[in-house]
Write a protein that holds these residues in place. Structure first.
Motif, PDB file in Angstrom:
ATOM      1  N   LEU A   9     -10.619  45.999 -34.376  1.00  0.00           N
ATOM      2  CA  LEU A   9      -9.819  46.699 -35.682  1.00  0.00           C
ATOM      3  C   LEU A   9     -10.683  46.032 -36.961  1.00  0.00           C
ATOM      4  N   THR A  12     -13.940  48.650 -38.403  1.00  0.00           N
ATOM      5  CA  THR A  12     -12.327  49.729 -38.619  1.00  0.00           C
ATOM      6  C   THR A  12     -12.555  50.174 -39.954  1.00  0.00           C
ATOM      7  N   CYS A  13     -11.939  48.340 -40.277  1.00  0.00           N
ATOM      8  CA  CYS A  13     -11.480  48.154 -41.665  1.00  0.00           C
ATOM      9  C   CYS A  13     -12.494  48.245 -42.793  1.00  0.00           C
ATOM     10  N   TYR A  52      -8.083  43.564 -45.128  1.00  0.00           N
ATOM     11  CA  TYR A  52      -9.426  43.684 -43.551  1.00  0.00           C
ATOM     12  C   TYR A  52      -8.878  42.378 -42.734  1.00  0.00           C
ATOM     13  N   SER A  56      -6.639  43.672 -39.435  1.00  0.00           N
ATOM     14  CA  SER A  56      -6.930  43.769 -37.948  1.00  0.00           C
ATOM     15  C   SER A  56      -6.774  42.075 -37.248  1.00  0.00           C
ATOM     16  N   ALA A  76      -2.920  53.009 -37.929  1.00  0.00           N
ATOM     17  CA  ALA A  76      -4.080  53.971 -38.015  1.00  0.00           C
ATOM     18  C   ALA A  76      -3.957  55.082 -39.198  1.00  0.00           C
ATOM     19  N   ALA A  79      -4.735  52.935 -41.509  1.00  0.00           N
ATOM     20  CA  ALA A  79      -6.398  53.162 -41.859  1.00  0.00           C
ATOM     21  C   ALA A  79      -7.432  54.501 -43.146  1.00  0.00           C
ATOM     22  N   THR A  83      -8.951  55.658 -46.499  1.00  0.00           N
ATOM     23  CA  THR A  83      -9.915  55.685 -46.385  1.00  0.00           C
ATOM     24  C   THR A  83     -10.980  57.247 -47.311  1.00  0.00           C
TER      25      THR A  83
END
Length: 159
Positions: A9, A12-13, A52, A56, A76, A79, A83
């Protein structure tokens, strides 16, 4: 909490946050009219790094809990919209268009916060800095768009 899930996670962040390196504010942003309450430039990376790690942590805490589907779906979603916002605002310079991204981002962060609280108090608390920050960011985006009505979107055909 599964440390491996936390790392996934967190990666991903930071991948989402990499759009900040690709679409940096630069002179264009510095030249915009901004409200007096605009956070100083150093606050942005500090806030995002904290967020972040916090989200997470929250995601990893609820990842193996029964009934976590809504919380992880909102995780999700935030995120994805997080982005997307940076390229729209800084890359395309679409100040009003970024507000259209900010709305579902804010909703997804609120949804994640509430869903996390339903599953785990610590996870919900970990999302509070994010809802605060995204609220400030939304207000800032709105105010910058108001103060700069003549700013034209970036002409990509000239690049």
């Amino acid at each position: 909490m599964d440390v491996f899930v936390f790392v996934i996670l967190l990666v991903t962040c930071f991948a989402a946050g990499a759009t900040g390196a690709l679409f940096q504010p630069g002179r264009w942003y510095q030249a915009l009219n901004k409200p007096v309450w605009t956070p100083p430039n150093w606050a942005f990376p500090l806030a995002w790094t904290t967020i972040y790690f916090s989200v997470s942590f929250a995601g990893a805490r609820v990842a193996d809990m029964e009934g976590n589907a809504i919380a992880l779906a909102f995780w999700a979603m935030q995120a994805g919209f997080s982005t997307l916002w940076t390229p729209v605002f800084f890359g395309l310079r679409r100040l009003r268009g970024a507000l259209l991204v900010m709305l579902p981002l804010w909703v997804s962060v609120l949804g994640a916060t509430l869903a996390m609280f339903e599953l785990d108090r610590a996870a919900g608390l970990a999302f509070l800095p994010y809802i605060l920050w995204v609220t400030i960011a939304a207000a800032l985006n709105y105010r910058v768009a108001q103060l700069n009505p003549a700013v034209a979107p970036r002409d990509l055909s000239a690049d």
